[in-house]
Design an enzyme around this catalytic site. Structure first.
Site, PDB file in Angstrom:
ATOM      1  N   ASP A  42      19.320  87.042   9.628  1.00 34.82           N
ATOM      2  CA  ASP A  42      18.519  86.083   8.878  1.00 34.82           C
ATOM      3  C   ASP A  42      18.606  86.429   7.389  1.00 34.82           C
ATOM      4  O   ASP A  42      18.662  87.592   7.017  1.00 34.82           O
ATOM      5  CB  ASP A  42      17.068  86.104   9.351  1.00 34.82           C
ATOM      6  N   HIS A  97      21.773  89.373  15.391  1.00 33.76           N
ATOM      7  CA  HIS A  97      21.286  88.896  16.676  1.00 33.76           C
ATOM      8  C   HIS A  97      21.961  87.580  17.033  1.00 33.76           C
ATOM      9  O   HIS A  97      22.607  86.959  16.195  1.00 33.76           O
ATOM     10  CB  HIS A  97      19.755  88.749  16.659  1.00 33.76           C
ATOM     11  N   ARG A 106      14.232  75.975  27.594  1.00 32.64           N
ATOM     12  CA  ARG A 106      13.313  76.911  26.954  1.00 32.64           C
ATOM     13  C   ARG A 106      13.119  76.531  25.497  1.00 32.64           C
ATOM     14  O   ARG A 106      13.891  75.756  24.939  1.00 32.64           O
ATOM     15  CB  ARG A 106      13.762  78.352  27.111  1.00 32.64           C
TER      16      ARG A 106
END
Length: 164
Positions: A42, A97, A106
């Site tokens: 990020d 990640h 989901r």
């Protein structure tokens, strides 16, 4: 840094249930898992994430292996972003990640805490707190963010943005 017009965003994500086999051209890991979100760090300061108790998130460990992050219902995960890492002089690292497709429906929600566009992020927080001189140069967050996304991460949606 975060009070006057921050660039923070909230992203609500829906991963639909896959019916049948995935497309033949689906991105896959070396062990055949389907990639829902490719590996990245990020860019913002911090990320708060809830997966609502679902798996699929994986992090890259120090040995270069992908490890699943066990879901923890009713909790938030905190990711350090590139901005935080830079402002800590590299003492903390942004975690690479990815999200793998579990084939089930989901949801997740990510809040990306980001400073205001013109706020200086070109200094070492710890050195500044101790009154020491920092070696970094002044860097407004907005241009730092765009440079990261356009030239380092090469996100296609940023390729046509003009340079400042």
């Amino acid at each position: 840094m975060f009070c006057d017009k921050p660039l923070s965003t909230l992203r609500l994500l829906h991963y639909p249930q896959r019916n049948g086999e995935p497309p033949k051209n689906a991105a896959r890991t070396k062990d055949g898992k389907i990639i829902a979100v490719d590996d990245h760090c990020d860019t913002e300061f911090l990320t708060l994430l809830t997966t609502f108790g679902h798996g699929g998130l994986e992090i890259l460990d120090n040995n270069g292996d992908w490890q699943p992050v066990p879901p923890r219902p009713e909790s938030l995960m905190v990711n350090i972003g590139d901005t935080f890492s830079s402002m800590m002089g590299g003492r903390f690292k942004a975690v690479r990640h990815r999200v793998v497709d579990l084939g089930i429906e989901r949801y997740s929600a990510a809040f990306f805490l980001a400073p205001s566009y013109d706020v200086d992020v070109g200094f070492d927080i710890m050195k500044k707190a101790r009154g020491e001189t920092t070696n970094l140069t002044e860097q407004p967050f907005g241009p730092f963010l765009f440079r990261k996304m356009k030239y380092e991460k090469k996100y296609p949606e940023f390729k046509d943005l003009p340079d400042e």
